[in-house]
Scaffold this motif. Structure first.
Motif, short mmCIF file in Angstrom:
data_model
loop_
_atom_site.label_atom_id
_atom_site.label_comp_id
_atom_site.label_asym_id
_atom_site.label_seq_id
_atom_site.Cartn_x
_atom_site.Cartn_y
_atom_site.Cartn_z
N ARG A 65 10.73 5.43 -8.48
CA ARG A 65 9.54 4.68 -8.91
C ARG A 65 9.62 3.23 -8.44
NH1 ARG A 65 6.50 4.48 -14.36
NH2 ARG A 65 6.03 2.28 -14.64
N LEU A 66 10.79 2.61 -8.60
CA LEU A 66 10.93 1.20 -8.23
C LEU A 66 10.99 1.01 -6.72
CD1 LEU A 66 13.36 -0.02 -11.02
CD2 LEU A 66 10.85 -0.12 -10.97
N SER A 67 11.64 1.92 -6.02
CA SER A 67 11.64 1.86 -4.55
C SER A 67 10.23 1.97 -4.02
CB SER A 67 12.50 2.99 -3.96
OG SER A 67 13.85 2.81 -4.26
N GLU A 68 9.49 2.92 -4.55
CA GLU A 68 8.11 3.12 -4.07
C GLU A 68 7.21 1.94 -4.43
OE1 GLU A 68 7.02 5.42 -1.96
OE2 GLU A 68 9.03 6.28 -1.87
N LEU A 69 7.45 1.33 -5.57
CA LEU A 69 6.72 0.11 -5.93
C LEU A 69 6.98 -0.97 -4.89
CD1 LEU A 69 5.14 -1.85 -7.74
CD2 LEU A 69 7.21 -2.09 -9.14
N ALA A 70 8.24 -1.18 -4.52
CA ALA A 70 8.58 -2.19 -3.52
C ALA A 70 7.93 -1.85 -2.18
CB ALA A 70 10.10 -2.28 -3.37
N ILE A 71 7.87 -0.57 -1.84
CA ILE A 71 7.23 -0.16 -0.59
C ILE A 71 5.73 -0.43 -0.64
CG2 ILE A 71 6.70 1.82 0.90
CD1 ILE A 71 9.48 2.97 -0.03
N LEU A 72 5.09 -0.16 -1.76
CA LEU A 72 3.65 -0.43 -1.88
C LEU A 72 3.36 -1.93 -1.81
CD1 LEU A 72 2.26 2.11 -4.51
CD2 LEU A 72 2.31 2.29 -2.01
N VAL A 73 4.21 -2.75 -2.41
CA VAL A 73 4.03 -4.20 -2.29
C VAL A 73 4.09 -4.60 -0.82
CG1 VAL A 73 5.01 -6.47 -2.83
CG2 VAL A 73 4.87 -4.72 -4.63
N THR A 74 5.03 -4.03 -0.10
CA THR A 74 5.17 -4.33 1.33
C THR A 74 3.95 -3.85 2.11
OG1 THR A 74 7.57 -4.15 1.12
CG2 THR A 74 6.66 -4.00 3.35
N SER A 76 0.96 -3.38 1.09
CA SER A 76 -0.19 -4.23 0.77
C SER A 76 -0.09 -5.58 1.47
CB SER A 76 -0.28 -4.41 -0.74
OG SER A 76 -1.35 -5.27 -1.07
N ARG A 77 1.08 -6.19 1.45
CA ARG A 77 1.26 -7.50 2.09
C ARG A 77 0.96 -7.43 3.58
NH1 ARG A 77 1.95 -12.14 -1.05
NH2 ARG A 77 1.98 -11.21 -3.12
N TRP A 78 1.36 -6.33 4.22
CA TRP A 78 1.15 -6.17 5.66
C TRP A 78 -0.14 -5.42 5.96
CZ3 TRP A 78 3.70 -8.37 9.60
CH2 TRP A 78 4.90 -8.99 9.30
N GLN A 79 -0.82 -4.95 4.93
CA GLN A 79 -2.02 -4.11 5.09
C GLN A 79 -1.74 -2.99 6.09
OE1 GLN A 79 -5.59 -6.50 5.51
NE2 GLN A 79 -5.54 -6.82 3.31
N ALA A 80 -0.63 -2.32 5.85
CA ALA A 80 -0.19 -1.22 6.70
C ALA A 80 -0.83 0.08 6.21
CB ALA A 80 1.33 -1.11 6.69
N GLN A 81 -1.84 0.52 6.95
CA GLN A 81 -2.66 1.66 6.54
C GLN A 81 -1.82 2.91 6.30
OE1 GLN A 81 -5.58 0.74 5.88
NE2 GLN A 81 -6.40 -0.66 7.40
N ALA A 82 -1.02 3.31 7.28
CA ALA A 82 -0.26 4.55 7.16
C ALA A 82 0.84 4.43 6.12
CB ALA A 82 0.32 4.94 8.51
N GLU A 102 -3.32 0.23 -7.69
CA GLU A 102 -4.61 -0.26 -7.20
C GLU A 102 -4.67 -1.79 -7.22
OE1 GLU A 102 -8.53 -0.37 -5.68
OE2 GLU A 102 -6.85 1.02 -5.49
N ALA A 103 -4.15 -2.40 -8.27
CA ALA A 103 -4.12 -3.87 -8.32
C ALA A 103 -3.30 -4.42 -7.16
CB ALA A 103 -3.54 -4.34 -9.66
N ILE A 104 -2.18 -3.79 -6.87
CA ILE A 104 -1.35 -4.23 -5.74
C ILE A 104 -2.12 -4.07 -4.44
CG2 ILE A 104 0.72 -3.65 -4.40
CD1 ILE A 104 2.02 -2.94 -7.15
N ARG A 105 -2.80 -2.95 -4.27
CA ARG A 105 -3.54 -2.70 -3.03
C ARG A 105 -4.58 -3.78 -2.78
NH1 ARG A 105 -8.15 -0.79 -1.03
NH2 ARG A 105 -9.03 -0.37 -3.09
N VAL A 106 -5.30 -4.19 -3.81
CA VAL A 106 -6.39 -5.15 -3.62
C VAL A 106 -5.92 -6.60 -3.74
CG1 VAL A 106 -8.16 -3.50 -4.33
CG2 VAL A 106 -7.20 -5.08 -6.03
N GLY A 107 -4.63 -6.81 -4.00
CA GLY A 107 -4.11 -8.17 -4.07
C GLY A 107 -4.33 -8.85 -5.41
N ALA A 108 -4.60 -8.07 -6.46
CA ALA A 108 -4.78 -8.64 -7.80
C ALA A 108 -3.44 -8.64 -8.52
CB ALA A 108 -5.80 -7.81 -8.59
#
Length: 184
Positions: A65-74, A76-82, A102-108
Motif C-alpha cells: 500500500r505504501l509503495s504504491e502510494l509513493a509510486i502514485l505521488v511520483t 502525479s508529479r511527472w504526469q506519467a500516463q502509463a 484521486e486527490a493525488i492525481r489532481v494535485g489536491a
C-alpha cells in the motif's frame, strides 16, 4: 507502444535483449508493461533498471500500500500516463482509498486517515517540491520505518521518477490504455 521509438521486434532481438526480456517475463512482474520496451534499445540499461525496479517494487520493506502510494505521488508529479494507469488499480487493491488517490492525481491535498499514508506522502512531496526532506519528516520516517527502509524509499522514488521520465520522453502508453489520467 511508442511513436518515438521503432517497433521492437522480438524475433530480431539480440542475445542481450532476449536475456533481459526472459528475466523480466520470468520474474515477479511477468509482463513487459511499462518502460521495458523503451529500455530494451539499451539492453545493459534495461537489465540494470529492471533489476533495480524489481527490488524497489517488491523488496523495500514497505507494505505494498505504501509503495504504491509513493509510486502514485511520483506518477502525479511527472504526469506519467502509463505509470498512473498501471499502478492506480494496484494501489486500490492494496487498500489505498480511491478518494486519496484521486486527490493525488489532481494535485489536491489528500485528507489522510492513516498516519503511515500521510508520512509517505509528506516525505515524497517534500522531496519533489524542495529537493530535500525536512529534519522533522526524516526523523519521523526513520523512527517509523528504520534507516534501511528510508534508504529504500528514496531508491523507490528515484526509480519511479526514471520510469516516469522514460514513459514521458518516449510517449509510451500501457497495454490496453485507452484513457489518460492527466491532460496533455
Amino acid at each position: 507502444m511508442s511513436p518515438r521509438l521503432p517497433d521492437f521486434q522480438p524475433a530480431a532481438a539480440t542475445g542481450e535483449q532476449k536475456a533481459v526480456l526472459d528475466e523480466i517475463l520470468s520474474g515477479p512482474r511477468g509482463n513487459l508493461n511499462g518502460p521495458f520496451l523503451g529500455w530494451i534499445f539499451s539492453p545493459q540499461l534495461a537489465q540494470h533498471a529492471q533489476r533495480l525496479g524489481a527490488f524497489c517494487r517488491y523488496q523495500t520493506g514497505l507494505p505494498l500500500r505504501l509503495s504504491e502510494l509513493a509510486i502514485l505521488v511520483t506518477a502525479s508529479r511527472w504526469q506519467a500516463q502509463a505509470e498512473w494507469y498501471i499502478h492506480y488499480p494496484i494501489a486500490l487493491q492494496a487498500g489505498l482509498p480511491a478518494d486519496l488517490a484521486e486527490a493525488i492525481r489532481v494535485g489536491a491535498e489528500p485528507a489522510f486517515v492513516d498516519t503511515d499514508d500521510h508520512l509517505i506522502y509528506r516525505f515524497a512531496t517534500e522531496l519533489y517540491e524542495t529537493k530535500r526532506v525536512s529534519d522533522a519528516t526524516y526523523r519521523q520516517a526513520v523512527d517509523r520505518f528504520g534507516h534501511t527502509v528510508v534508504v529504500n524509499l528514496v531508491g523507490l522514488l528515484g526509480y519511479y521518477a526514471l520510469v516516469a521520465m522514460t514513459l514521458n520522453v518516449f510517449d509510451m502508453r500501457a497495454e490496453g490504455q485507452q484513457s489518460l489520467p492527466f491532460p496533455e
